[in-house]
Design a protein around this motif. Structure first.
Motif, PDB file in Angstrom:
ATOM      1  N   ALA A 126       0.825  -1.225   0.000  1.00  0.00           N
ATOM      2  CA  ALA A 126       0.000   0.000   0.000  1.00  0.00           C
ATOM      3  C   ALA A 126       0.850   1.261   0.000  1.00  0.00           C
ATOM      4  O   ALA A 126       0.332   2.367  -0.116  1.00  0.00           O
ATOM      5  N   VAL A 127       2.189   1.084   0.114  1.00  0.00           N
ATOM      6  CA  VAL A 127       3.073   2.264   0.032  1.00  0.00           C
ATOM      7  C   VAL A 127       3.176   2.710  -1.425  1.00  0.00           C
ATOM      8  O   VAL A 127       3.141   3.891  -1.734  1.00  0.00           O
ATOM      9  N   LYS A 128       3.261   1.714  -2.334  1.00  0.00           N
ATOM     10  CA  LYS A 128       3.472   2.052  -3.760  1.00  0.00           C
ATOM     11  C   LYS A 128       2.181   2.047  -4.567  1.00  0.00           C
ATOM     12  O   LYS A 128       2.130   2.628  -5.657  1.00  0.00           O
ATOM     13  N   TYR A 129       1.140   1.339  -4.096  1.00  0.00           N
ATOM     14  CA  TYR A 129      -0.070   1.199  -4.928  1.00  0.00           C
ATOM     15  C   TYR A 129      -1.307   1.646  -4.159  1.00  0.00           C
ATOM     16  O   TYR A 129      -1.345   1.573  -2.940  1.00  0.00           O
ATOM     17  N   GLU A 130      -2.307   2.107  -4.917  1.00  0.00           N
ATOM     18  CA  GLU A 130      -3.527   2.669  -4.307  1.00  0.00           C
ATOM     19  C   GLU A 130      -4.487   1.590  -3.818  1.00  0.00           C
ATOM     20  O   GLU A 130      -5.172   1.765  -2.821  1.00  0.00           O
ATOM     21  N   THR A 131      -4.570   0.498  -4.574  1.00  0.00           N
ATOM     22  CA  THR A 131      -5.566  -0.536  -4.220  1.00  0.00           C
ATOM     23  C   THR A 131      -4.926  -1.917  -4.316  1.00  0.00           C
ATOM     24  O   THR A 131      -3.893  -2.094  -4.966  1.00  0.00           O
ATOM     25  N   PHE A 132      -5.598  -2.894  -3.706  1.00  0.00           N
ATOM     26  CA  PHE A 132      -5.133  -4.286  -3.784  1.00  0.00           C
ATOM     27  C   PHE A 132      -5.115  -4.748  -5.239  1.00  0.00           C
ATOM     28  O   PHE A 132      -4.153  -5.358  -5.700  1.00  0.00           O
ATOM     29  N   GLY A 133      -6.186  -4.391  -5.974  1.00  0.00           N
ATOM     30  CA  GLY A 133      -6.305  -4.829  -7.374  1.00  0.00           C
ATOM     31  C   GLY A 133      -5.137  -4.329  -8.209  1.00  0.00           C
ATOM     32  O   GLY A 133      -4.569  -5.074  -9.010  1.00  0.00           O
ATOM     33  N   GLU A 134      -4.731  -3.071  -7.952  1.00  0.00           N
ATOM     34  CA  GLU A 134      -3.592  -2.499  -8.696  1.00  0.00           C
ATOM     35  C   GLU A 134      -2.296  -3.202  -8.277  1.00  0.00           C
ATOM     36  O   GLU A 134      -1.496  -3.627  -9.105  1.00  0.00           O
ATOM     37  N   ALA A 135      -2.149  -3.405  -6.969  1.00  0.00           N
ATOM     38  CA  ALA A 135      -0.924  -4.074  -6.477  1.00  0.00           C
ATOM     39  C   ALA A 135      -0.838  -5.503  -7.012  1.00  0.00           C
ATOM     40  O   ALA A 135       0.253  -5.992  -7.336  1.00  0.00           O
ATOM     41  N   ALA A 136      -1.992  -6.153  -7.180  1.00  0.00           N
ATOM     42  CA  ALA A 136      -1.997  -7.572  -7.570  1.00  0.00           C
ATOM     43  C   ALA A 136      -1.444  -7.788  -8.974  1.00  0.00           C
ATOM     44  O   ALA A 136      -1.139  -8.917  -9.343  1.00  0.00           O
ATOM     45  N   THR A 137      -1.307  -6.674  -9.753  1.00  0.00           N
ATOM     46  CA  THR A 137      -0.756  -6.839 -11.104  1.00  0.00           C
ATOM     47  C   THR A 137       0.678  -6.313 -11.186  1.00  0.00           C
ATOM     48  O   THR A 137       1.284  -6.348 -12.264  1.00  0.00           O
ATOM     49  N   ALA A 138       1.247  -5.858 -10.055  1.00  0.00           N
ATOM     50  CA  ALA A 138       2.606  -5.273 -10.082  1.00  0.00           C
ATOM     51  C   ALA A 138       3.636  -6.277  -9.565  1.00  0.00           C
ATOM     52  O   ALA A 138       3.347  -7.039  -8.629  1.00  0.00           O
ATOM     53  N   PRO A 139       4.848  -6.297 -10.143  1.00  0.00           N
ATOM     54  CA  PRO A 139       5.839  -7.316  -9.768  1.00  0.00           C
ATOM     55  C   PRO A 139       6.214  -7.295  -8.280  1.00  0.00           C
ATOM     56  O   PRO A 139       6.611  -8.313  -7.723  1.00  0.00           O
ATOM     57  N   ASP A 140       6.092  -6.116  -7.643  1.00  0.00           N
ATOM     58  CA  ASP A 140       6.372  -6.020  -6.188  1.00  0.00           C
ATOM     59  C   ASP A 140       5.095  -5.643  -5.429  1.00  0.00           C
ATOM     60  O   ASP A 140       5.145  -4.964  -4.416  1.00  0.00           O
ATOM     61  N   GLY A 141       3.971  -6.112  -5.961  1.00  0.00           N
ATOM     62  CA  GLY A 141       2.692  -5.681  -5.396  1.00  0.00           C
ATOM     63  C   GLY A 141       2.209  -6.464  -4.203  1.00  0.00           C
ATOM     64  O   GLY A 141       1.595  -5.929  -3.294  1.00  0.00           O
ATOM     65  N   LEU A 142       2.492  -7.801  -4.203  1.00  0.00           N
ATOM     66  CA  LEU A 142       1.937  -8.654  -3.134  1.00  0.00           C
ATOM     67  C   LEU A 142       3.038  -9.402  -2.396  1.00  0.00           C
ATOM     68  O   LEU A 142       4.117  -9.671  -2.940  1.00  0.00           O
ATOM     69  N   ALA A 143       2.740  -9.726  -1.143  1.00  0.00           N
ATOM     70  CA  ALA A 143       3.622 -10.607  -0.351  1.00  0.00           C
ATOM     71  C   ALA A 143       2.700 -11.628   0.294  1.00  0.00           C
ATOM     72  O   ALA A 143       1.754 -11.249   1.005  1.00  0.00           O
ATOM     73  N   VAL A 144       2.928 -12.897   0.013  1.00  0.00           N
ATOM     74  CA  VAL A 144       2.074 -13.945   0.599  1.00  0.00           C
ATOM     75  C   VAL A 144       2.919 -14.799   1.532  1.00  0.00           C
ATOM     76  O   VAL A 144       3.988 -15.290   1.147  1.00  0.00           O
ATOM     77  N   LEU A 145       2.436 -14.909   2.768  1.00  0.00           N
ATOM     78  CA  LEU A 145       3.104 -15.748   3.777  1.00  0.00           C
ATOM     79  C   LEU A 145       2.451 -17.121   3.706  1.00  0.00           C
ATOM     80  O   LEU A 145       1.229 -17.243   3.919  1.00  0.00           O
ATOM     81  N   GLY A 146       3.245 -18.129   3.354  1.00  0.00           N
ATOM     82  CA  GLY A 146       2.723 -19.497   3.234  1.00  0.00           C
ATOM     83  C   GLY A 146       3.082 -20.301   4.472  1.00  0.00           C
ATOM     84  O   GLY A 146       4.239 -20.263   4.918  1.00  0.00           O
ATOM     85  N   ILE A 147       2.084 -20.973   5.052  1.00  0.00           N
ATOM     86  CA  ILE A 147       2.326 -21.790   6.258  1.00  0.00           C
ATOM     87  C   ILE A 147       1.762 -23.183   6.004  1.00  0.00           C
ATOM     88  O   ILE A 147       0.580 -23.331   5.662  1.00  0.00           O
ATOM     89  N   PHE A 148       2.608 -24.189   6.130  1.00  0.00           N
ATOM     90  CA  PHE A 148       2.164 -25.576   5.917  1.00  0.00           C
ATOM     91  C   PHE A 148       1.379 -26.062   7.134  1.00  0.00           C
ATOM     92  O   PHE A 148       1.708 -25.712   8.275  1.00  0.00           O
TER      93      PHE A 148
END
Ligand SMILES: NS(=O)(=O)c1ccc(C(=O)N2CCc3cc(O)c(O)cc3[C@@H]2c2ccccc2)cc1
Ligand SMILES: [Zn+2]
Length: 262
Positions: A126-148
């Motif tokens: 949210a520092v670089k992008y206005e919305t989740f939808g916009e961030a979801a298409t940017a190479p540094d838009g999302l960070a997903v924490l995966g837990i097994f």
């Protein structure tokens, strides 16, 4: 984003997604098989930091592919930072990937080993992008924490979620799901692997910095004791359903302690 042009069946499963989503054949597609021996240690990578204390969960919804718990993301009250990330990323939702009946449903594997399930905590820049939808298409838009998730002892708090699944049986159903803090779903160690990848479901955007924790959390055999198909979902959502139908408010009333994380 139509929810029914892809799924996990024979006619619409992952091997066919490239027909509608050509990025499926891209250079940074997830999930991957993690090979710890070949993972290079990067001394510049510090620990990840999770600030989930002021978490505000809103609802739990069945979007036909998974059951998603959405969070209030209008400010930086719940963020992940540190590790490979240059700034804090806001928690938007979490969801699980369960397997079919009796089969193991994690998306990432470790040296070919699948886990019973995999929890994804989805955050956006949210520092670089206005919305989740916009961030979801940017190479540094999302960070997903995966837990097994691995079968083992009864997980004290997972029943709160599995009990809520009764409320969202059908695709498109949404129900209130307040004051759930995902901190209780974290393992004791935050040691991780990280790589640049993508959404693991269509639209498969190559916008995810993956952070996969090495230590799984335990769920009891009892929790996925029997599973059932979520009618109306295009995805055979075999979600573990507890036999005990606990009043959701009661479960949350008990849910005042937050797990300690190092
Ligand atoms: N497994 S995962 O890589 O962690 C992941 C992360 C986010 C999303 C996500 O938020 N999506 C993709 C799937 C989807 C399906 C819907 O029916 C829907 O209403 C929304 C979404 C969103 C999404 C859709 C379009 C652009 C970005 C996200 C899905 C999966
Ligand atoms: Zn996921």
């Amino acid at each position: 984003m139509t929810g029914h042009d892809w799924g996990y069946g024979v006619e619409d499963g992952p091997s066919l997604w490239h027909q509608n989503y050509p990025i499926a054949e891209g250079s940074r597609q997830s999930p991957i098989d993690i090979l710890p021996q070949t993972a290079s240690h990067d001394p510049s990578l510090g620990p990840i930091a999770l600030k989930y204390d002021q978490c505000t969960s809103i609802n739990i919804a069945n979007n036909g592919h998974s059951v998603v718990v959405e969070f209030e993301d209008s400010d930086d009250r719940s963020v992940i930072q540190g590790g490979p990330l240059d700034n804090p990323y806001r928690l938007k939702q979490f969801h699980f990937h369960w397997g079919g009946k009796g089969c193991r449903g994690s998306e990432h594997t470790v040296e070919g080993h699948s886990y019973a399930s995999e929890l994804h905590l989805v955050h956006w820049n949210a520092v670089k992008y206005e919305t989740f939808g916009e961030a979801a298409t940017a190479p540094d838009g999302l960070a997903v924490l995966g837990i097994f998730l691995e079968t083992g002892d009864d997980h004290r708090w997972l029943h709160t979620i599995t009990d809520a699944l009764y409320m969202v049986k059908f695709k498109g159903s949404v129900t209130n799901f307040k004051s759930f803090n995902p901190k209780c779903l974290l393992p004791s160690s935050l040691h991780y692997w990280t790589y640049l990848g993508s959404l693991t479901t269509p639209p498969l955007h190559e916008s995810v910095t993956w952070i996969v924790l090495k230590e799984p959390i335990a769920v009891s055999e009892k929790q996925p004791a029997h599973s059932w198909w979520i009618p109306g979902s295009s995805h055979y959502g075999w979600f573990p359903i507890q036999t005990s139908q606990m009043e959701l408010s009661l479960a949350f009333a008990a849910h005042k302690t937050t797990a300690s994380t190092e």
